[in-house]
Design a protein around this motif. Structure first.
Motif, PDB file in Angstrom:
ATOM      1  N   SER A 297      44.158  19.981   3.490  1.00  0.00           N
ATOM      2  CA  SER A 297      44.660  18.814   2.805  1.00  0.00           C
ATOM      3  C   SER A 297      43.469  17.922   2.424  1.00  0.00           C
ATOM      4  O   SER A 297      42.576  17.679   3.230  1.00  0.00           O
ATOM      5  CB  SER A 297      45.644  18.125   3.737  1.00  0.00           C
ATOM      6  N   GLU A 299      43.133  14.908   1.987  1.00  0.00           N
ATOM      7  CA  GLU A 299      43.006  13.661   2.733  1.00  0.00           C
ATOM      8  C   GLU A 299      42.137  13.829   3.979  1.00  0.00           C
ATOM      9  O   GLU A 299      41.559  12.881   4.484  1.00  0.00           O
ATOM     10  CB  GLU A 299      44.383  13.141   3.152  1.00  0.00           C
ATOM     11  N   LEU A 300      42.055  15.089   4.438  1.00  0.00           N
ATOM     12  CA  LEU A 300      41.284  15.360   5.648  1.00  0.00           C
ATOM     13  C   LEU A 300      39.827  14.955   5.470  1.00  0.00           C
ATOM     14  O   LEU A 300      39.165  14.532   6.414  1.00  0.00           O
ATOM     15  CB  LEU A 300      41.388  16.851   5.989  1.00  0.00           C
TER      16      LEU A 300
ATOM     17  N   LEU B 139      47.694  11.735   5.190  1.00  0.00           N
ATOM     18  CA  LEU B 139      48.042  12.984   5.871  1.00  0.00           C
ATOM     19  C   LEU B 139      49.483  12.920   6.360  1.00  0.00           C
ATOM     20  O   LEU B 139      50.190  13.925   6.386  1.00  0.00           O
ATOM     21  CB  LEU B 139      47.103  13.240   7.050  1.00  0.00           C
ATOM     22  N   ARG B 142      52.209  11.632   1.489  1.00  0.00           N
ATOM     23  CA  ARG B 142      51.509  11.315   0.243  1.00  0.00           C
ATOM     24  C   ARG B 142      52.309  10.362  -0.615  1.00  0.00           C
ATOM     25  O   ARG B 142      51.765   9.660  -1.437  1.00  0.00           O
ATOM     26  CB  ARG B 142      51.232  12.592  -0.540  1.00  0.00           C
TER      27      ARG B 142
END
Lengths: 322, 314
Positions: A297, A299-300, B139, B142
């Protein structure tokens, strides 16, 4: 500052500083090798010439910005306006004209002017760098949105796009430009009187003042360099993306500060190196690429980046205390 | 008058901001009939609640010589967690509140501990935690998701006359923090550390522990802001906090608190929040796009800072 100076009594001290800097650089190289190796082991798509080239091209704009940011940090400053400069320069200079050299000339001039304004506020009006550049950031944001009425556009000239995406003998033009700028900046910081004065000012403004150097001008120059670097980065970035956007470079202000700090610059001033800053920029950009390649992901990478910023700063802190 | 001035810690800068508020208000009245209506005034207040709370938190941190840039990530993260847990009953709401407050304080303690005990510059520390929390929020989700009980949502929309409940709550918080700053030992220590950290340490003040407490308090206020904001939105937005890191600083500086610490207070911040909110509202009435509002905000920062520099020299 000539050859005799290198043999002066202060030499052992400077050598230990150099040795520490070398160790820090090795640490960064080691970290980069480890994350690259792990990713290579996990995915065959990472260590390909095409992907590595992508990473390097993507790292180029941040590379320019972090060099400027690091120089400002050396003189105890901070430049929050770099991302705003990137976008403003890109929007204004590409809309005025479509001759590539003129776009660059206008862009660099604009960057220098904005940097000079920052430097003037900091050095002559005694405004905290944080606030001066925060204000510039917001004002520029307003100016370019008002100028474009929220929707910038316009085609970019072919040569302009080629500069950002093309290559000479297989080496991307953007990287060649970055290499030239990086060597010049490195030489300036480590070998020139100007560079030594910058570091001296960062260590002790009073000591720099005592040398008779125009210290205010020194600070202005640092901000001018940062403004010019941001302008170059903004132009390369829009050339690479192909679209001029009002938010071009968004996030680069904090990324460049992070990269400078991970690369060994101290916010208290006096410390910072070009190789360290560039390695750190490469690490940050690699992280993004790695997260995508591994299908994690996206966002990680924020979580990893944040952790890395704090860890790096903590490691340097502990070391300077010992 | 002088007693009143002393009691409220009023300073010349407050009068300047007050005068500006009056000018902006007059400008608003002359621009539109709908400006000085209870409905619009209530709207302006609603719009400033979140900023008022994080600016209050930032004031405390800046007074101590620090800075907290973690609100962007923290607000988003706490909003998402709150909306995920709040459910639709009083019980789940209480649980969510407890968790979010604990997390907010926890974030603050981490910020404070890294800053005070490891010695990392607060700018870097809180930039790091903000980045981590922004990632964590995304995470978790979204898209804006989750919910809050309807009665809680109604509560954040409730009003007495032209004064929203949220505003009453903000006023109470400012009074509490003002009292804490000027009437408690903790408040005195905050000013002392902001004024001269080294001297405070030498005189035996528990500088490190105080710093941790300051950032914990900042995190607590951030949790409160996140809960109110989520109540207003009805969902947890993983980007709710974007921009609040830097936005929280403007009112503090315009209100006369020195970025270097040790001087300033909550009254200035309160007035500056009102000024900025009114200005945005009036410019909207005048059909001035938000683009020019940014220019105005930047110019106000420079003007405010230059004003104080003049004061320092005299």
């Amino acid at each position: 500052m000539t050859a005799t100076d290198t043999n002066a009594p202060a030499t052992p001290n400077r050598n230990t500083v150099r040795a520490t800097e070398r160790r820090e650089l090795l640490l960064l190289v080691g970290f980069l090798v480890v994350i690259w190796a792990v990713t290579t082991a996990l995915s065959p798509r990472f260590l390909t010439p095409a992907n590595l080239k992508d990473i390097l091209i993507q790292a180029a704009p941040l590379g320019f910005v972090v060099i400027g940011q690091m120089i400002v940090i050396i003189v105890r400053g901070l430049d929050l306006s770099v991302a705003s400069i990137m976008a403003t320069v890109a929007v204004l200079s590409t809309s005025l004209i479509d001759v590539t050299p003129v776009i660059f000339a206008v862009g660099l001039l604009l960057g220098a002017l904005i940097g000079a304004l920052n430097g003037y506020l900091v050095a002559y009006r005694k405004v905290t760098p944080f606030l001066a550049t925060l204000a510039t950031m917001i004002v520029l944001q307003g100016i370019r949105f008002a100028y474009t009425k929220g929707a910038p556009g316009g085609a970019l000239p072919e040569t302009f796009r080629w500069l950002a995406t093309g290559d000479i003998f297989g080496i991307p033009v953007a990287l060649i430009a970055l290499a030239i700028v990086a060597f010049a900046a490195h030489w300036m910081l480590e070998r020139s009187v100007f560079g030594r004065l910058l570091k001296l000012y960062g260590d002790s403004p009073d000591a720099a003042y005592m040398t008779g150097a125009p210290t205010r001008l020194l600070v202005v120059m640092a901000f001018v360099i940062s403004g010019v670097m941001a302008a170059i980065a903004g132009l390369f970035l829009v050339g690479y993306v192909g679209i001029v956007d009002n938010w071009t470079g968004r996030g680069y202000e904090l990324d460049s500060i992070a990269a400078a700090v991970i690369g060994g610059a101290a916010l208290s001033g006096g410390k910072g190196s070009v190789p360290g800053s560039l390695l750190a920029a490469l690490i940050l950009v690699s992280l993004f690429n790695i997260v995508v390649i591994l299908g994690l992901s996206i966002e990680l990478q924020l979580v990893i980046k944040g952790t890395l910023i704090i860890l790096a700063a903590a490691v340097y802190m502990k070391r300077s205390q010992n | 008058m002088s007693t009143l001035v002393r009691a409220t810690r009023a300073q010349p800068v407050h009068l300047v901001v007050l005068a500006l508020i009056a000018i902006v208000f007059a400008l608003g009245m002359s621009t539109s009939d709908r400006f000085a209506t209870p409905l619009n005034i209530a709207n302006v207040q609603d719009q400033m609640v979140t900023l008022a709370i994080v600016a209050l938190a930032q004031t405390i941190v800046i007074l101590s010589g620090g800075i907290d840039l973690s609100y962007a990530g923290a607000l988003s993260f706490l909003a998402v967690v709150f909306a995920a847990l709040a459910g639709d009953s009083g019980g789940t709401l209480l649980l969510a509140m407890a968790v979010v407050i604990a997390l907010g304080v926890g974030i603050g303690i981490v910020n404070g501990a890294i800053t005070a005990y490891v010695g990392v510059h607060p700018l870097i520390t809180t930039l790091g935690t903000s980045t981590i929390l922004a990632g964590a929020a995304l995470l978790i989700t979204r898209q804006p998701s989750g919910s809050v009980p309807l009665f809680f949502e109604d509560l954040t929309y409730g009003r007495i006359g032209a004064v929203p409940f949220g505003m009453l709550f903000v006023i109470a918080l400012y009074l509490l923090v003002g009292f804490m700053l000027w009437r408690t030992g903790f408040g005195t220590r905050i000013f002392a550390i902001g004024d001269n950290e080294a001297a405070s340490a030498v005189s035996g003040l528990p500088v490190r522990r105080t710093k941790v407490a300051i950032y914990a308090l900042s995190g607590l206020l951030c949790a409160v802001a996140a809960m109110h904001m989520t109540g207003r939105f009805g969902v947890g937005d993983p980007r709710a906090g974007v921009g609040f890191d830097l936005r929280s600083i403007t009112p503090v500086i315009v209100g006369g608190t020195l970025l270097a610490g040790g001087k300033g207070g909550v009254l200035g911040t309160a007035l500056a929040v009102i000024l900025l909110a009114l200005l945005a509202n009036v410019l909207n009435f005048m059909n001035v796009s938000s683009f020019y509002q940014w220019i105005a905000e930047g110019v106000i920062i420079i003007a405010a800072v230059s004003f104080f520099i003049g004061k320092d020299k005299s």
